[in-house]
Design an enzyme around this catalytic site. Sequence first.
Site, PDB file in Angstrom:
ATOM      1  N   GLY A 143      14.154   4.169 -10.191  1.00  0.00           N
ATOM      2  CA  GLY A 143      12.919   3.953  -9.447  1.00  0.00           C
ATOM      3  C   GLY A 143      13.221   3.713  -7.986  1.00  0.00           C
ATOM      4  O   GLY A 143      14.362   3.461  -7.587  1.00  0.00           O
ATOM      5  N   ASP A 161       3.944 -12.221  -6.707  1.00  0.00           N
ATOM      6  CA  ASP A 161       3.695 -10.768  -6.735  1.00  0.00           C
ATOM      7  C   ASP A 161       3.671 -10.256  -8.178  1.00  0.00           C
ATOM      8  O   ASP A 161       4.299  -9.249  -8.501  1.00  0.00           O
ATOM      9  CB  ASP A 161       4.744 -10.035  -5.891  1.00  0.00           C
ATOM     10  CG  ASP A 161       4.310  -8.603  -5.578  1.00  0.00           C
ATOM     11  OD1 ASP A 161       3.097  -8.292  -5.717  1.00  0.00           O
ATOM     12  OD2 ASP A 161       5.178  -7.781  -5.220  1.00  0.00           O
TER      13      ASP A 161
HETATM   14  N1  LIG Z   1      16.396  -4.162 -14.138  1.00  0.00           N
HETATM   15  C1  LIG Z   1      15.779  -2.984 -14.131  1.00  0.00           C
HETATM   16  N2  LIG Z   1      15.947  -2.108 -15.132  1.00  0.00           N
HETATM   17  C2  LIG Z   1      15.322  -0.909 -15.139  1.00  0.00           C
HETATM   18  N3  LIG Z   1      14.505  -0.475 -14.161  1.00  0.00           N
HETATM   19  C3  LIG Z   1      14.303  -1.300 -13.114  1.00  0.00           C
HETATM   20  C4  LIG Z   1      14.912  -2.583 -13.045  1.00  0.00           C
HETATM   21  N4  LIG Z   1      14.503  -3.180 -11.889  1.00  0.00           N
HETATM   22  C5  LIG Z   1      13.685  -2.302 -11.298  1.00  0.00           C
HETATM   23  N5  LIG Z   1      13.544  -1.166 -12.008  1.00  0.00           N
HETATM   24  C6  LIG Z   1      12.743   0.015 -11.693  1.00  0.00           C
HETATM   25  O1  LIG Z   1      12.888   0.346 -10.325  1.00  0.00           O
HETATM   26  C7  LIG Z   1      11.618   0.342  -9.674  1.00  0.00           C
HETATM   27  C8  LIG Z   1      11.784  -0.173  -8.261  1.00  0.00           C
HETATM   28  O2  LIG Z   1      12.207  -1.496  -8.323  1.00  0.00           O
HETATM   29  P1  LIG Z   1      12.183  -2.433  -7.083  1.00  0.00           P
HETATM   30  O3  LIG Z   1      12.675  -3.774  -7.493  1.00  0.00           O
HETATM   31  O4  LIG Z   1      12.883  -1.818  -5.927  1.00  0.00           O
HETATM   32  O5  LIG Z   1      10.673  -2.375  -6.796  1.00  0.00           O
HETATM   33  P2  LIG Z   1       9.816  -3.210  -5.816  1.00  0.00           P
HETATM   34  O6  LIG Z   1      10.641  -4.188  -5.038  1.00  0.00           O
HETATM   35  O7  LIG Z   1       8.679  -3.702  -6.637  1.00  0.00           O
HETATM   36  O8  LIG Z   1       9.257  -2.166  -4.837  1.00  0.00           O
HETATM   37  P3  LIG Z   1       7.982  -2.401  -4.002  1.00  0.00           P
HETATM   38  O9  LIG Z   1       8.256  -3.625  -3.199  1.00  0.00           O
HETATM   39  O10 LIG Z   1       7.878  -1.140  -3.229  1.00  0.00           O
HETATM   40  O11 LIG Z   1       6.845  -2.616  -4.983  1.00  0.00           O
HETATM   41  C9  LIG Z   1      10.754  -0.553 -10.522  1.00  0.00           C
HETATM   42  O12 LIG Z   1       9.408  -0.204 -10.425  1.00  0.00           O
HETATM   43  C10 LIG Z   1      11.285  -0.306 -11.912  1.00  0.00           C
HETATM   44  O13 LIG Z   1      10.638   0.805 -12.483  1.00  0.00           O
END
Ligand SMILES: Nc1ncnc2c1ncn2[C@@H]1O[C@H](COP(=O)(O)OP(=O)(O)OP(=O)(O)O)[C@@H](O)[C@H]1O
Length: 404
Positions: free
Chosen positions: A77, A197
């Site tokens: 992602g 959030d």
């Molecule tokens: N531990 C994990 N295992 C599997 N997939 C993950 C994990 N952590 C995050 N993801 C996937 O990666 C995507 C992006 O994660 P990230 O933490 O960068 O999102 P974010 O910080 O919420 O981004 P934004 O701030 O733009 O909403 C998530 O939406 C999820 O689908």
Amino acid sequence: MVTSSKMPQTSTQIQVYSELCIGETAEEQTLMEGVFSAPRSSSEEPGKNEKAPDDGHLAYQNGDVLQERYEVISLLGEGTFGKVVRCVDRRRAGARVALKIIKNMEKYRQAAKLEINVLEKINEKDPHNKHQCVQMLDWFDYHGHVCISMELLALSTFDFLKENNFLPYCMDHIRQMAYQICFAVNFLHINKLTHTDLKPENILFVNSDYTITYNAEKKRDERKVKDTTVRLVVFGSATFDHEHHSTIISTHHYRAPEVILELGWSHLCDVWSIGCILFEYYEGFTLYQTHDNQEHLAMMERVRGPLPSTMICKTRKQKYFHCRRLDWNDSSKAGRYVKDHIKPLWRYRLSEAKEHHQFFDLLEKMLEYEPSKRLSLSSALCHTFFLPLRRGSKAWESTRNICR
Ligand SMILES: Nc1ncnc2c1ncn2[C@@H]1O[C@H](COP(=O)(O)OP(=O)(O)OP(=O)(O)O)[C@@H](O)[C@H]1O
């Protein structure tokens, strides 16, 4: 009704947005656009990372090895702050991990360090990972990219819903997921943290394998997740009680009224967000689908009745009110939209099923306007809606002391 994907969504984005706005140079404007045009959901992409390296992302290819340890398998992602990739951890017998690779930019590095600080605190308070929060395994700086290795999870509850054509979750699954979410966030609150959030995108299944059944009434196939175990992710905006509380927090749809009215906020803003999330699981669509504050408040009034006069009197956002009432015209186009598309919460209670009564009783208590009257999560865990979980459930067993 207003849904611009270029608007800042989360509190951290809002913080970065306002910082970027200070300079207002063309370069910063371009950066802002890039920052806020991130898609709502993630998608898995096999193959190469084709983005140019100058957008701050790490230029990598599947098969690359970071720190002589993490072999990149595929993209999981993409968020505002970087990418999350699936890796093989060569030092842990080929175990799979999720590696969050932060953009090589100072602002994002700083934000990542705040997230690491929170994840370290969670690890310290919950060394056996019993509280449904994602576990951080390691972190390091890779040529300016902060990288966070975490336990590998599966689809988010939003992505699962989307892939299931937005068919709602069944009540049993909502109950199991709701209990775990309340339990996890209550753990944060006990440890003096507010997530700020919470949204379906930030709640991930540990395993999103599913069965398919044919729904004769709807004449379509329905996916049912086999295991409802979930974990909370994304702690970049989590705030300790003693820390500065930013005025605006949360993704708009899940933002509590005290935040919109700038009255200050506490742990209880998370409870409001959980109420909105549970409604979305139940209906398959967002309760407050808007990015406009006035419209958001009008939707809240439609769902929960008039805002309390105490909150109206205290807010400095008097521009939303006229003669101590929300300045809103039911006959306008937006007014008619809200009236036609939003159903008051009490109407859902008319259903005969006991579990629906219990569910909407819980929701009403979570979506209480006044934070001081809103249900705490320790009380929510003891709500009758959760009684069917009782013994036999791992989540219930590990939390039963809370209800004594
Ligand atoms: N531990 C994990 N295992 C599997 N997939 C993950 C994990 N952590 C995050 N993801 C996937 O990666 C995507 C992006 O994660 P990230 O933490 O960068 O999102 P974010 O910080 O919420 O981004 P934004 O701030 O733009 O909403 C998530 O939406 C999820 O689908």
